[in-house]
Design an enzyme around this catalytic site. Structure first.
Site, PDB file in Angstrom:
ATOM      1  N   GLN A  11       0.867  -1.577   0.015  1.00  0.00           N
ATOM      2  CA  GLN A  11      -0.078   0.009   0.183  1.00  0.00           C
ATOM      3  C   GLN A  11       1.251   0.852   0.207  1.00  0.00           C
ATOM      4  OE1 GLN A  11      -3.081   0.133   2.992  1.00  0.00           O
ATOM      5  NE2 GLN A  11      -4.007   1.851   2.271  1.00  0.00           N
ATOM      6  N   SER A 140       7.394   0.051   2.557  1.00  0.00           N
ATOM      7  CA  SER A 140       7.282   0.847   3.882  1.00  0.00           C
ATOM      8  C   SER A 140       7.761  -0.371   4.670  1.00  0.00           C
ATOM      9  CB  SER A 140       5.685   0.905   4.080  1.00  0.00           C
ATOM     10  OG  SER A 140       5.456  -0.418   4.513  1.00  0.00           O
ATOM     11  N   GLY A 144       2.917  -5.700   5.662  1.00  0.00           N
ATOM     12  CA  GLY A 144       3.710  -7.725   5.564  1.00  0.00           C
ATOM     13  C   GLY A 144       3.971  -7.305   3.977  1.00  0.00           C
ATOM     14  N   THR A 145       3.219  -6.768   3.587  1.00  0.00           N
ATOM     15  CA  THR A 145       3.581  -6.977   2.066  1.00  0.00           C
ATOM     16  C   THR A 145       4.962  -5.936   1.820  1.00  0.00           C
ATOM     17  OG1 THR A 145       1.619  -6.805   0.985  1.00  0.00           O
ATOM     18  CG2 THR A 145       3.246  -6.906  -0.437  1.00  0.00           C
ATOM     19  N   THR A 179       0.680   1.823  12.502  1.00  0.00           N
ATOM     20  CA  THR A 179      -0.965   1.256  12.331  1.00  0.00           C
ATOM     21  C   THR A 179      -0.402  -0.247  12.339  1.00  0.00           C
ATOM     22  OG1 THR A 179       1.090   0.716   9.646  1.00  0.00           O
ATOM     23  CG2 THR A 179      -0.611   2.825   9.638  1.00  0.00           C
ATOM     24  N   ASN A 228       2.626  12.189   0.980  1.00  0.00           N
ATOM     25  CA  ASN A 228       3.109  11.257  -0.152  1.00  0.00           C
ATOM     26  C   ASN A 228       3.074  12.077  -0.974  1.00  0.00           C
ATOM     27  OD1 ASN A 228       2.548   9.194   0.936  1.00  0.00           O
ATOM     28  ND2 ASN A 228       1.065   7.745  -0.272  1.00  0.00           N
ATOM     29  N   GLU A 254      26.534   7.416  -9.323  1.00  0.00           N
ATOM     30  CA  GLU A 254      27.180   8.497  -8.448  1.00  0.00           C
ATOM     31  C   GLU A 254      26.716   8.990  -7.052  1.00  0.00           C
ATOM     32  OE1 GLU A 254      27.956  12.398 -10.152  1.00  0.00           O
ATOM     33  OE2 GLU A 254      27.736  10.976 -11.937  1.00  0.00           O
TER      34      GLU A 254
END
EC number: 3.6.5.-
Length: 451
Positions: A11, A140, A144-145, A179, A228, A254
């Site tokens: 997410q 993040s 979990g993902t 979260t 964001n 670089e």
């Protein structure tokens, strides 16, 4: 050509991806359907923006990006949003069940069903590149993902594309705002797994960005969109040198050469200025000296830590807009004279500077004011170890009681992985400590060290 492929995982990765691509399109004058009126050459010319966009025969510009999530809802918003025509449907990949904030699900059970499909799509994108220079991976630490699937992907990318750079943009769990309860577990497991596969990781701490939005933009309760868009500006500043012809051009390798003194010490601290609302900008003259100074204020950093307690190993200033080298040199000279910036003694005070004449673009109706010039500072400082220490402490509190561990073990992980990951992070903290030690005093006892 020096193409970069962006991979947005989970997410957080996908939503930051939305903000970034929205901004890139505005900066390059690409419409939401991929048409670019200003681009007269049909087909993949050698335009600088082709590092991030591929061009079809019909003159449509397609982002070199993949969006991956183990559950569909977030990516579905992209599929039905303003920019739905910009992306190839195959670039948006979703599974059916999410990782439920569980690293083990993202890395083992659910993740392994999707990984081959994702690598296949990445391979297709890589085949369209004439000289792929690397990957930018957005995710993040806490989800979990974001934690599990990303670390699996990094391992596989290292196998398939050994020498290509991999840069991460990671959302670090905020010290106060959380979260998920298991964020410390996920963060430490993912950091341990990706440490040897990542070349450079820019961390972004949600709380630091909340504070910037509240303090500088007067937003009472910042939403993820506010956060964001600000992150998007920073990513855009870092990648601007790849997408525009700069006066002093910087490419992916670089960055690493200048910011990463040892392979494990690859977590630069990013700072961006000016973050200012339209009402205030009208009354302020933001000179090069002012924005350069602002970069050394801890308040403008994207991770909460205090560089005044640490030492700098390297410092990279990326300016964009109406900036001339003379002003930059003057600003940096001033800072060197009066600031209490401490560099490690084995690294002479080096500032690397990049200048890009393309002024910063803002999203219409966004919170940021349109400014003539902006700067993003990337510095490698030992102070960022504070962030690891905070996380390790939270991990220890939970792990001492083995809280929540059964969820991970139930998904096929072994408990030994926890202690192994924790030891690796303890070693990372120690590495940071040793790097900051003055070499003169330490010479006698450190003969046997590997550095």
């Amino acid at each position: 050509m020096r193409e970069c492929i962006s991979i947005h995982v989970g997410q957080a990765g996908v939503q930051i991806g939305n903000a970034c691509w929205e901004l890139y399109c505005l900066e390059h004058g690409i419409q939401p359907d991929g048409q670019m009126p200003s681009d007269k050459t049909i087909g993949g010319g050698d335009d600088s923006f082709n590092t991030f966009f591929s061009e079809t025969g019909a003159g449509k510009h397609v982002p070199r990006a993949v969006f991956v999530d183990l559950e569909p809802s977030v990516v579905d918003e992209v599929r039905s949003g303003t920019y739905r025509q910009l992306f190839h449907p195959e670039q948006l990949i979703t599974g059916k069940e999410d990782a439920a904030n569980n690293y083990a699900r993202g890395h083992y059970t659910v993740g392994k069903e999707l990984i081959d499909l994702v690598l296949d799509r990445i391979r297709k994108l890589a085949d369209q590149c004439t000289g792929l220079q690397g990957f930018l991976i957005f995710h993040s630490f806490g989800g979990g993902t974001g934690s599990g699937f990303t670390s699996l992907l990094m391992e596989r990318l290292s196998v398939d594309y050994g020498k290509k750079s991999k840069l991460e943009f990671s959302v670090y769990p905020a010290p106060q705002v959380s979260t998920a309860v298991v964020e410390p577990y996920n963060s430490i497991l993912t950091t341990h797994t990706t440490l040897e596969h990542s070349d450079c990781a820019f961390m972004v701490d949600n709380e630091a960005i909340y504070d910037i939005c509240r303090r500088n933009l007067d937003i009472e309760r910042p939403s993820y969109t506010n956060l964001n868009r600000l992150i998007g500006q920073i990513v855009s500043s870092i990648t601007a040198s790849l997408r525009f012809d700069g006066a002093l051009n910087v490419d992916l390798t670089e960055f690493q050469t200048n910011l990463v003194p040892y392979p494990r010490i690859h977590f630069p601290l990013a700072t961006y200025a000016p973050v200012i609302s339209a009402e205030k900008a009208y009354h302020e003259q933001l000179s090069v000296a002012e924005i350069t100074n602002a970069c050394f204020e801890p308040a403008n950093q994207l991770v909460k830590c205090d560089p005044r307690h640490g030492k700098y190993m390297a410092c990279c200033m990326l300016y964009r807009g109406d900036v001339v080298p003379k002003d930059v040199n003057a600003a940096i000279a001033t800072i060197k004279t009066k600031r209490t910036i401490q560099f490690v003694d084995w690294c002479p005070t080096g500032f690397k500077v990049g200048i890009n004449y393309q002024p910063p673009t803002v999203v219409p109706g966004g919170d940021l004011a349109k400014v003539q010039r902006a700067v993003c500072m990337l510095s490698n400082t030992t102070a960022i170890a504070e962030a690891w220490a905070r996380l390790d402490h939270k991990f220890d509190l939970m792990y001492a009681k083995r809280a929540f561990v059964h969820w991970y073990v139930g998904e096929g992980m072994e408990e030994g992985e926890f202690s192994e990951a924790r030891e690796d992070l303890a070693a990372l903290e120690k590495d940071y400590e040793e790097v900051g030690v003055d070499s003169v005093d330490a010479e006698g006892e450190d003969e046997g060290e590997e550095y």
